[in-house]
Design an enzyme around this catalytic site. Structure first.
Site, mmCIF file in Angstrom:
data_model
loop_
_atom_site.group_PDB
_atom_site.id
_atom_site.type_symbol
_atom_site.label_atom_id
_atom_site.label_comp_id
_atom_site.label_asym_id
_atom_site.label_seq_id
_atom_site.Cartn_x
_atom_site.Cartn_y
_atom_site.Cartn_z
ATOM 1 C CE1 TYR A 177 61.014 105.492 134.328
ATOM 2 C CE2 TYR A 177 61.434 107.785 133.778
ATOM 3 C CZ TYR A 177 61.808 106.624 134.425
ATOM 4 O OH TYR A 177 62.960 106.593 135.161
HETATM 5 P P1 FDA Z 1 57.353 94.170 131.697
HETATM 6 O O1 FDA Z 1 57.562 92.701 131.786
HETATM 7 O O2 FDA Z 1 56.099 94.733 132.238
HETATM 8 O O3 FDA Z 1 57.574 94.625 130.204
HETATM 9 C C1 FDA Z 1 57.527 95.970 129.777
HETATM 10 C C2 FDA Z 1 57.263 96.019 128.274
HETATM 11 O O4 FDA Z 1 58.271 95.282 127.578
HETATM 12 C C3 FDA Z 1 55.944 95.370 127.852
HETATM 13 O O5 FDA Z 1 55.474 96.000 126.684
HETATM 14 C C4 FDA Z 1 56.364 93.949 127.550
HETATM 15 O O6 FDA Z 1 55.462 93.260 126.701
HETATM 16 C C5 FDA Z 1 57.709 94.152 126.906
HETATM 17 N N1 FDA Z 1 58.614 93.018 127.122
HETATM 18 C C6 FDA Z 1 58.968 92.495 128.321
HETATM 19 N N2 FDA Z 1 59.827 91.492 128.156
HETATM 20 C C7 FDA Z 1 60.033 91.378 126.831
HETATM 21 C C8 FDA Z 1 60.825 90.482 126.052
HETATM 22 N N3 FDA Z 1 61.566 89.547 126.635
HETATM 23 N N4 FDA Z 1 60.794 90.583 124.699
HETATM 24 C C9 FDA Z 1 60.028 91.545 124.101
HETATM 25 N N5 FDA Z 1 59.249 92.415 124.810
HETATM 26 C C10 FDA Z 1 59.263 92.336 126.161
HETATM 27 N N6 FDA Z 1 63.261 102.709 134.098
HETATM 28 C C11 FDA Z 1 64.506 103.239 133.994
HETATM 29 O O7 FDA Z 1 64.993 103.452 132.893
HETATM 30 N N7 FDA Z 1 65.224 103.528 135.117
HETATM 31 C C12 FDA Z 1 64.756 103.291 136.368
HETATM 32 O O8 FDA Z 1 65.461 103.531 137.336
HETATM 33 C C13 FDA Z 1 63.442 102.752 136.497
HETATM 34 N N8 FDA Z 1 62.878 102.528 137.723
HETATM 35 C C14 FDA Z 1 61.641 101.935 137.840
HETATM 36 C C15 FDA Z 1 61.101 101.660 139.095
HETATM 37 C C16 FDA Z 1 59.850 101.068 139.204
HETATM 38 C C17 FDA Z 1 59.289 100.782 140.573
HETATM 39 C C18 FDA Z 1 59.112 100.744 138.040
HETATM 40 C C19 FDA Z 1 57.746 100.115 138.154
HETATM 41 C C20 FDA Z 1 59.656 101.007 136.782
HETATM 42 C C21 FDA Z 1 60.911 101.615 136.669
HETATM 43 N N9 FDA Z 1 61.466 101.887 135.411
HETATM 44 C C22 FDA Z 1 62.720 102.446 135.328
HETATM 45 C C23 FDA Z 1 60.716 101.581 134.183
HETATM 46 C C24 FDA Z 1 61.133 100.234 133.587
HETATM 47 O O9 FDA Z 1 62.369 100.365 132.943
HETATM 48 C C25 FDA Z 1 60.090 99.769 132.553
HETATM 49 O O10 FDA Z 1 58.848 99.637 133.157
HETATM 50 C C26 FDA Z 1 60.524 98.463 131.888
HETATM 51 O O11 FDA Z 1 59.869 98.333 130.647
HETATM 52 C C27 FDA Z 1 60.205 97.272 132.759
HETATM 53 O O12 FDA Z 1 60.666 96.078 132.221
HETATM 54 P P2 FDA Z 1 60.026 94.721 132.787
HETATM 55 O O13 FDA Z 1 60.590 93.591 132.023
HETATM 56 O O14 FDA Z 1 60.133 94.698 134.269
HETATM 57 O O15 FDA Z 1 58.494 94.961 132.472
#
Ligand code: FDA
Length: 502
Positions: free
Chosen positions: A445
């Site tokens: 978060y």
């Molecule tokens: P994104 O692609 O934006 O990446 C997030 C971060 O990780 C960035 O710093 C990015 O550079 C880095 N990153 C991404 N992919 C990478 C990779 N392959 N290698 C290295 N670094 C990488 N959390 C939770 O624990 N339980 C929940 O139920 C929820 N629910 C929820 C609902 C909604 C609507 C949102 C917007 C968010 C959540 N979250 C959550 C939070 C979520 O776990 C958190 O935002 C994650 O980092 C999202 O991962 P993404 O790959 O989608 O994001």
């Protein structure tokens, strides 16, 4: 970017004209904007004035990731890594210095192996796709991760990952057994070749400080064939405050089969006045009868009855919690885009002592000032108490009663200031009631209010202002590992781990 592109083409076998159109999106590409916006969740970072990437690369293969890292490093270009785009502060698609995005959305294959009860999942897959792939093979296995199906595996697993199974099985990051990544030198590593220090760091320390993790091997976990859910909402007039007091005392000791979290928000009372409504939303790993016995033993005041409860399979409970109809096909989990994007700001806290009645009263006053602000309280305990705070970088284990997430959403850019001010006020108010020294927060978060790296040369001491909040004493080990594996601080961003120098 000219030099970057020249380098990238020379290192990949993509021809400049044809095959690269699937992989490279420049500001002149017709689909540049749609690719940029595709998974970006937070409209705050998509406004016309928000900085835009010079290029977006969507690798089809690990060799494209290697080329992107090598060529960006050679040309001193900052990389933002994106998997599912759910970062609360948009750090996967916005940067204050010139940057490109490496977006893994096309690397999303999933291989489930029911013999070993494991799966290899590529980072660009969503949690919904992962849950779907497991359910295709078995209705009595699942994976312990978040509740929103459009979250990307890449960011989520590398930052923790908390959902309805975590009190029984720990976080997503606790259930990773191998990973494939490209490091700052462009090398492809697996668990063995990266070594246990780096493998420790990417499970909860935020992957983007250390490299681009493109696949994870995860441990599936058993779930019963029947699970039970209920959601009961009570207003202050219906005794919500007393129930909340009791919940604070008992929820940490609930059976680990019970996930009973609270959503707290302003609402209209029956008489038309403003009030507070508390939703008690449960997923129980077992049939109704067992749930009723558990509730009777630990929280009889809530008065859960048979007809409040619905029995279903675990995968149906995934739909239920995500707000889908449970009678629909679980194919809805394959939809990768969240249709209701908004502007939002989130923050988090950990609570170690129940908040007093007076404390809650003040909280209601602030909540009532906002229509679209709310809090989610998630109980800890169970398996979370059994795992050492040093096992992985995520440190919030035994001693935490529950976690608070503060959230506010809005619809128009010009409203940003008033809503952000409100959530900061709310967070300011709760200061005396939550964890201290450090005041802890959950990395997934992400909250830039905690502090940021102003530039690449931020010291460990300076970054400790926010780093200790996310990682407590694990921050130092993360910074030591960072100094070893990325001494030039190539993988820098506003909350990347700094280099520790003794
Ligand atoms: P994104 O692609 O934006 O990446 C997030 C971060 O990780 C960035 O710093 C990015 O550079 C880095 N990153 C991404 N992919 C990478 C990779 N392959 N290698 C290295 N670094 C990488 N959390 C939770 O624990 N339980 C929940 O139920 C929820 N629910 C929820 C609902 C909604 C609507 C949102 C917007 C968010 C959540 N979250 C959550 C939070 C979520 O776990 C958190 O935002 C994650 O980092 C999202 O991962 P993404 O790959 O989608 O994001």
């Amino acid at each position: 970017t000219k030099n970057f592109l020249k380098c990238f083409h020379s290192k990949t076998n993509l021809s400049v004209s044809n095959s690269s159109s699937d992989v490279i999106f420049t500001e002149n590409s017709s689909s540049y904007t749609s690719v940029l916006q595709s998974s970006a969740q937070n409209l705050r970072f998509l406004t016309p004035s928000a900085p835009k990437p010079q290029l977006i690369i969507t690798p089809l293969d690990k060799s494209h990731i290697q080329a992107a890292v090598i060529c960006a490093k050679k040309n001193s270009i900052n990389i933002r890594i994106r998997s599912g785009g759910h970062d609360y502060e948009g750090r996967s698609y916005v940067s204050n210095i010139p940057f490109i995005i490496v977006d893994l959305s096309k690397l999303r294959s999933i291989q489930v192996d029911m013999e070993s009860k494991t799966a290899w999942v590529e980072s660009g897959a969503t949690l919904g796709e992962l849950y779907h792939a497991i359910a295709d093979q078995s209705k009595v296995y699942g994976f312990s991760a978040g509740t929103c199906p459009t979250i990307g595996v890449g960011g989520h697993l590398s930052g923790g990952g908390m959902g309805t199974l975590f009190r029984k099985y720990g976080l997503a990051a606790d259930n990773i057994i191998d990973a494939n990544m490209v490091d700052a030198n462009g090398r492809v590593l697996d668990r063995k070749s990266m070594g246990e220090d780096l493998f420790w760091a990417i499970r909860g320390g935020g992957g983007a400080s250390f490299g681009i993790i493109f696949a994870w091997k995860v441990q599936l976990v058993p779930v019963p064939s029947t699970v039970t859910v209920f959601t009961i909402t009570k207003t202050l007039e219906q005794g919500a405050a007393q129930l909340l007091q009791k919940w604070q005392l008992v929820s940490n000791n609930f059976s680990e089969n019970l996930f009973l979290r609270l959503v707290i928000a302003g609402a209209d009372s029956a008489g038309g006045n403003k009030t507070i409504a508390v939703s008690f939303a449960a997923v129980f790993l077992g049939p109704t009868e067992q749930l009723l016995t558990t509730m009777e033993e630990s929280f009889p005041e809530l008065g859960v009855a048979q007809n409040d409860c619905s029995e279903m399979s675990w995968i149906e409970s995934v739909l239920y919690v995500a707000g889908f109809s449970t009678s629909a096909s679980y194919d809805v989990l394959l939809n990768r885009t969240n249709s209701n994007k908004s502007y939002f700001k989130g923050k988090s806290d950990y609570v170690k002592e129940p908040i007093s009645e007076n404390g809650l009263q003040g909280l209601w006053n602030i909540l009532l000032q906002e229509q679209s602000g709310y809090m989610i309280w998630t109980p800890y305990g169970g398996k979370m108490d059994e795992i050492s705070e040093y096992e992985i970088p995520f440190p919030h284990r035994s001693g935490n009663l529950y976690e608070i997430q503060y959230m506010i959403t809005w619809e128009a850019e010009e409203e940003t200031k008033e809503h952000v001010d409100w959530i900061r006020r709310l967070y300011g108010y709760t200061t005396p009631f939550v964890s201290q020294n450090p005041r802890s927060s959950y990395l997934n978060y992400r909250d830039l209010d905690l502090g940021i790296n102003v530039n690449k040369h931020e010291s460990y001491g300076q970054a400790s202002v926010w780093g200790l909040k996310y990682f407590n004493s694990n921050f130092k080990r993360l910074a030591q590992i960072k100094a070893k594996v990325d001494p030039s601080n190539f993988f820098w961003y506003e909350q990347s781990i700094p280099l520790f120098s003794s």
